[in-house]
Design an enzyme around this catalytic site. Structure first.
Site, PDB file in Angstrom:
ATOM      1  CG  ASP A   1      -2.063   0.925   1.150  1.00 27.56           C
ATOM      2  OD1 ASP A   1      -3.206   0.430   1.049  1.00 27.56           O
ATOM      3  OD2 ASP A   1      -1.860   2.156   1.154  1.00 27.56           O
TER       4      ASP A   1
ATOM      5  CE  LYS B   1      -5.018   2.020   4.783  1.00 28.91           C
ATOM      6  NZ  LYS B   1      -5.629   1.798   3.464  1.00 28.91           N
TER       7      LYS B   1
ATOM      8  CB  THR C   1     -16.529  -3.016  -7.196  1.00 31.14           C
ATOM      9  OG1 THR C   1     -16.598  -4.022  -6.186  1.00 31.14           O
ATOM     10  CG2 THR C   1     -17.825  -2.983  -7.982  1.00 31.14           C
TER      11      THR C   1
ATOM     12  CB  CYS D   1     -20.568  -2.278  -1.296  1.00 31.38           C
ATOM     13  SG  CYS D   1     -18.975  -2.525  -0.519  1.00 31.38           S
TER      14      CYS D   1
ATOM     15  NE  ARG E   1     -15.967   3.390   3.479  1.00 33.91           N
ATOM     16  CZ  ARG E   1     -15.215   2.514   2.833  1.00 33.91           C
ATOM     17  NH1 ARG E   1     -14.675   2.837   1.685  1.00 33.91           N
ATOM     18  NH2 ARG E   1     -15.010   1.312   3.338  1.00 33.91           N
TER      19      ARG E   1
HETATM   20  C1  UGA Z   1     -22.352  -5.764   0.358  1.00 38.52           C
HETATM   21  C2  UGA Z   1     -22.734  -7.149  -0.177  1.00 38.52           C
HETATM   22  O1  UGA Z   1     -23.644  -7.777   0.725  1.00 38.52           O
HETATM   23  C3  UGA Z   1     -21.486  -8.026  -0.336  1.00 38.52           C
HETATM   24  O2  UGA Z   1     -21.858  -9.262  -0.926  1.00 38.52           O
HETATM   25  C4  UGA Z   1     -20.495  -7.306  -1.243  1.00 38.52           C
HETATM   26  O3  UGA Z   1     -19.286  -8.038  -1.377  1.00 38.52           O
HETATM   27  C5  UGA Z   1     -20.153  -5.957  -0.633  1.00 38.52           C
HETATM   28  O4  UGA Z   1     -21.374  -5.185  -0.510  1.00 38.52           O
HETATM   29  C6  UGA Z   1     -19.201  -5.262  -1.566  1.00 38.52           C
HETATM   30  O5  UGA Z   1     -19.592  -4.929  -2.689  1.00 38.52           O
HETATM   31  O6  UGA Z   1     -18.017  -5.127  -1.213  1.00 38.52           O
HETATM   32  P1  UGA Z   1     -21.746  -4.764   2.782  1.00 38.52           P
HETATM   33  O7  UGA Z   1     -21.826  -3.435   2.129  1.00 38.52           O
HETATM   34  O8  UGA Z   1     -20.581  -5.081   3.654  1.00 38.52           O
HETATM   35  O9  UGA Z   1     -21.813  -5.939   1.667  1.00 38.52           O
HETATM   36  O10 UGA Z   1     -23.018  -4.908   3.704  1.00 38.52           O
HETATM   37  P2  UGA Z   1     -24.438  -5.646   3.631  1.00 38.52           P
HETATM   38  O11 UGA Z   1     -24.475  -6.693   4.653  1.00 38.52           O
HETATM   39  O12 UGA Z   1     -24.773  -6.015   2.237  1.00 38.52           O
HETATM   40  O13 UGA Z   1     -25.396  -4.442   4.100  1.00 38.52           O
HETATM   41  C7  UGA Z   1     -25.572  -3.292   3.290  1.00 38.52           C
HETATM   42  C8  UGA Z   1     -26.634  -2.397   3.864  1.00 38.52           C
HETATM   43  O14 UGA Z   1     -27.932  -2.959   3.695  1.00 38.52           O
HETATM   44  C9  UGA Z   1     -26.510  -2.100   5.359  1.00 38.52           C
HETATM   45  O15 UGA Z   1     -26.736  -0.724   5.570  1.00 38.52           O
HETATM   46  C10 UGA Z   1     -27.608  -2.933   5.990  1.00 38.52           C
HETATM   47  O16 UGA Z   1     -28.083  -2.380   7.189  1.00 38.52           O
HETATM   48  C11 UGA Z   1     -28.662  -2.905   4.903  1.00 38.52           C
HETATM   49  N1  UGA Z   1     -29.587  -4.067   4.948  1.00 38.52           N
HETATM   50  C12 UGA Z   1     -29.129  -5.309   4.755  1.00 38.52           C
HETATM   51  C13 UGA Z   1     -30.942  -3.836   5.175  1.00 38.52           C
HETATM   52  O17 UGA Z   1     -31.402  -2.684   5.341  1.00 38.52           O
HETATM   53  N2  UGA Z   1     -31.798  -4.920   5.178  1.00 38.52           N
HETATM   54  C14 UGA Z   1     -31.349  -6.171   4.982  1.00 38.52           C
HETATM   55  O18 UGA Z   1     -32.193  -7.101   5.002  1.00 38.52           O
HETATM   56  C15 UGA Z   1     -30.000  -6.386   4.769  1.00 38.52           C
END
Ligand code: UGA
Length: 427
Positions: free
Chosen positions: A31, A36, A122, A261, A328
């Site tokens: 990095d 870091k 991504t 994401c 974020r």
């Molecule tokens: C998401 C995807 O789930 C991963 O598969 C992907 O690899 C990642 O993005 C990425 O592109 O790097 P992440 O952003 O870590 O993962 O979190 P999630 O668990 O997907 O949650 C995202 C948001 O959706 C959170 O704010 C969570 O509170 C919300 N959420 C999730 C809901 O409001 N309802 C749900 O039923 C599930």
């Protein structure tokens, strides 16, 4: 065992580096940020991800994992290069590929023998084809490189579980040449390994996150309708989710999706589609529903607290979801900003993050944060909130409103303690 250089010590880079080292590969993670790397060399990690620090320490100790800020040397000395740098959103929704370009330039300037360049970051459809073309434009012989698109599907907070129990592994390639090596990279277990084109792999990543976002907005719209008919949404979600064609996951209604994401990838996919004149009315609606969730919950609060001016309102949970320190695009932060704009006196508590924002008071103690509050809002469903002592909450607050913006509390328990329970799609 392979020698691998991972470029980027962020959440994806570090998790992947630790897992590949655990699989027995010799991994160097580089990095440009020296501070870091210094931290990592001392056995500390710059992010909060359960279990990651221990796994990194273990693999540094057994000699499988190394860190360096000499990006050029790292890239030059390894045959497999995995790019895991950030692709942050620009104002217009497109992805900023500046860090990717920098890495590619270093590969061009140092390449001497055959390399497999794997993009984990991504990136919008067409980016890896563009990378391939850039190599050719630099006059680099096609025999000297293979470009691979290998999107990651980790979720923050449970990234280690996801990397050791993948539900799929996706590789986009231009030719069959790198496939033998790629098959030995991860331990896929029973997970299907999907080979497709470079752009096909990029689309799988975007379509996955767009679909997850769509499920959440569908859940939120359904909860709004349930609310209007005084129906318990969680019963409906259970009924919906038991159909295997629908599935139980990602049907939780609440403040909406945030993080680095889902919102970013959705907007980037919409941008890419629109550039090709493809109508994205479904995704437009998904984003629009998400963007109005904070307003919806504040309206709900308004039914019991008509004016927020001068009212003391406590918000529990500031991260975009539990078990992460990531702020974020956190819907909780959007909610807090709106409350401040409306003149509320906002207090916050989060198990991991001490929020540094002007005009709010951040507490290190959960119970102290609610003293004399008129209302308490649960904005992130951290497990410790579910087991709160509600009698104590009641005695400390001056008001009695609990707004459950994540549908995570037991309404009956709250009411039994003399508090008013508010949610959307809750009875
Ligand atoms: C998401 C995807 O789930 C991963 O598969 C992907 O690899 C990642 O993005 C990425 O592109 O790097 P992440 O952003 O870590 O993962 O979190 P999630 O668990 O997907 O949650 C995202 C948001 O959706 C959170 O704010 C969570 O509170 C919300 N959420 C999730 C809901 O409001 N309802 C749900 O039923 C599930």
């Amino acid at each position: 065992m392979m020698n691998i250089c991972i470029v980027g010590a962020g959440y994806v880079g570090l998790t992947t580096a630790a897992a590949l080292a655990e699989f027995g590969h010799d991994v160097l993670c580089v990095d440009i940020e020296q501070s870091k790397i210094d931290m990592l060399n001392q056995g500390l990690i710059p992010i909060y991800e359960p279990g990651l620090e221990e796994l990194i320490r273990k693999n540094v100790q057994n000699g499988n994992l190394h860190f360096s800020f000499d990006v050029k040397e790292g890239i030059k000395n390894n045959q497999i290069i995995q790019i895991a740098v950030g692709t942050p959103p620009k104002k217009d929704g497109s992805s900023d590929l500046g860090y990717i370009h920098n890495v590619i330039e270093v590969v061009h300037s140092t390449i001497q023998d055959y390399k497999i360049v794997i993009t984990k970051s991504t990136v919008p459809p067409g980016t890896n084809e563009w990378i391939h073309q850039r190599f050719l434009d630099e006059g680099i012989d096609e025999k000297l490189f293979d470009i691979v698109s290998n999107p990651e599907f980790l979720r923050e907070g449970i990234a280690l579980w996801d990397i050791f129990h993948p539900n799929k592994i996706v590789f986009g390639t231009r030719t069959k040449r790198p496939i033998k090596v790629l098959k030995k990279l991860y331990q896929s277990g029973r997970a299907p390994v999907i080979f497709t084109s470079l752009t096909g792999a990029e689309m799988i990543k975007y379509a996955s996150n767009a679909f997850l976002a769509t499920k959440i907005s569908f859940a939120n719209e359904t909860a709004r309708i349930c609310d209007a008919y005084n129906v318990e949404y969680s019963d409906v979600a259970l009924g919906l989710g038991t159909d295997p064609r629908i599935g139980r996951d990602f049907l939780k209604a609440g403040l909406g999706f945030g993080g680095s994401c889902l919102p970013k990838d959705l907007r980037s996919l919409m941008y890419s589609a629109q550039r090709k004149n493809v109508d994205t009315r479904l995704l437009d609606a998904v984003l629009e529903i998400n963007n109005t969730q904070v307003e919806l919950y504040l309206k709900k609060l308004n039914t019991h607290l008509p004016d927020f001016k001068g009212k003391r309102i406590t918000v529990w949970g500031v991260t975009f979801k539990p078990n992460t320190d990531d702020l974020r695009f956190s819907p909780a932060i959007a909610l807090i900003s709106e409350l401040v704009n409306k003149g509320a006196n906002v207090h916050t508590y989060d198990p991991i993050v001490q929020l540094q924002l002007p005009a709010i008071c951040s507490h290190a103690n959960q119970n102290e944060s609610i003293t004399n509050s008129d209302a308490l809002i649960i904005a992130t469903e951290w497990e410790q909130f579910l087991n709160s002592n509600w009698a104590e909450v009641k005695s400390r607050m001056s008001g009695s409103i609990i707004l459950d913006a994540r549908n995570c509390l037991d309404a009956e328990t709250i009411r039994k303690n003399g508090l008013i329970y508010l949610g959307v799609g809750r009875r």
